[in-house]
Design an enzyme around this catalytic site. Structure first.
Site, PDB file in Angstrom:
ATOM      1  N   GLU A 107     164.703  61.717 -13.341  1.00 57.33           N
ATOM      2  CA  GLU A 107     164.108  60.131 -13.584  1.00 57.33           C
ATOM      3  C   GLU A 107     165.635  60.650 -14.690  1.00 57.33           C
ATOM      4  OE1 GLU A 107     162.965  58.203 -13.539  1.00 57.33           O
ATOM      5  OE2 GLU A 107     160.716  59.282 -12.123  1.00 57.33           O
ATOM      6  N   GLU A 138     157.000  81.837  -4.153  1.00 55.20           N
ATOM      7  CA  GLU A 138     157.025  82.280  -5.726  1.00 55.20           C
ATOM      8  C   GLU A 138     157.256  83.424  -6.067  1.00 55.20           C
ATOM      9  OE1 GLU A 138     153.031  82.246  -6.944  1.00 55.20           O
ATOM     10  OE2 GLU A 138     153.686  80.549  -7.401  1.00 55.20           O
TER      11      GLU A 138
END
Length: 325
Positions: A107, A138
């Site tokens: 963004e 992960e």
């Protein structure tokens, strides 16, 4: 409809609930994994009751983030300093944490006209992990190190490790490597005394309490993460001059909505009519700050850019030090 509003469930009377008993022989669990007594019978609630329950639980998030405001402010200051030196902010996370980091990074270019490499989001498992779970990703601490090395991480950069549990190996590996080369390291978790806190130079730890659905950290923990990331990049961008007041004077007009917004911003600050602002923006290659300085200081776009450069791109400082304004 009556059942929707009241929670009348024809099967509820047949169900027998017993209080959840903690087994003393099991190891203690983190705050994000504990049972939430308020939602212990959520499966017997009506839709409206579920909404009210979740909304009540979300109220705790605001207070938890507020308790971390000093740490968040320090993070803003540190990141802004790295930006001013040509450094970057790199988010590292897995699952929901990684997705939120990638979202916040993506963004920044349209909002603040920053290059894509200025704020980067790394997620365990890579691009595929944005839309589906990548098993075991992960747990690979070396993968994060390799990705940071590929980005040529330096001591001018800031790395924020996001792991609501505070113990994700992918994140721990990234922070350990970043710390070893002198980068500014920020940790984010929703648990106290986490493994991340032992590595990061600065720790942000909003304790939001147990989730409505046990262990589903996309809920309160995810909301807290989004709030903090919003503050971090917005605050740092404001500090380096990406806004004038609360106006996005460094936005990139990549679509009709943003072109219209750019014109309105130029018109509002300069006093021009919107058609005049649109024409001036075209002459300034869509650069909002350049157009504003050119209008108010009555100079060419090139001279406006030079004036802005003298004040590190801060529009307010440029206008305050211009003889014509």
């Amino acid at each position: 409809m009556e059942q929707f509003l009241s929670g009348n469930n024809p099967h509820r009377s047949k169900c027998h609930f017993r209080k959840h008993i903690v087994n003393p022989f099991l190891p203690p669990v983190s705050a994000t994994e504990t049972r939430n007594s308020a939602s212990a019978t959520i499966d017997s609630l009506s839709p409206l009751e579920i909404v009210r329950l979740m909304n009540a639980e979300d109220q705790h998030v605001i207070n938890a983030v507020a308790r971390e405001e000093l740490a968040i402010a320090r993070a803003i200051d540190g990141v802004a300093e790295r930006f001013s030196q040509g450094g970057r902010l790199i988010y590292v996370g897995a699952g929901t944490s990684g997705r939120l980091g990638v979202l916040d990074a993506s963004e920044c270019p349209p909002t603040f006209s920053t290059p894509p490499e200025m704020v980067v989001g790394l997620i365990a498992g890579g691009r595929d992990a944005l839309t589906r779970a990548i098993e075991g990703a992960e747990d690979d601490s070396q993968a994060a190190v390799a990705e940071l090395q590929h980005l040529q991480l330096s001591n001018r950069d800031a790395v924020m490790g996001i792991a609501t549990s505070g113990r994700t190996p992918y994140v721990l590996g990234a922070l350990e490597y970043a710390k070893s080369i002198g980068a500014f390291t920020i940790g984010f978790a929703c648990n106290h005394n986490s493994a991340i806190a032992k590595i990061a130079e600065l720790m942000i730890a909003p304790i939001v309490g147990p989730e409505v659905i046990t262990g589903s950290t996309r809920l309160k923990a995810g909301t807290a993460t989004k709030l903090v990331l919003n503050m971090l990049t917005t605050g740092a961008m404001v500090r380096i001059g990406k806004t004038y007041g609360n106006l996005m004077v460094d936005l990139r007009p990549t679509n009709e909505k943003l072109r219209d917004r750019s014109q309105r911003i130029v018109a509002e600050i300069s006093g021009l009519q919107q058609p005049q602002a649109a024409e001036l923006l075209n002459q300034c290659n869509g650069e909002v700050k350049t157009a504003i300085v050119a209008a108010l200081a009555e100079v060419t776009p090139d001279e406006a850019r030079r004036m802005l450069s003298q004040h590190d791109g801060h529009l307010r400082a440029t206008l305050q030090n211009s003889p014509s304004t």
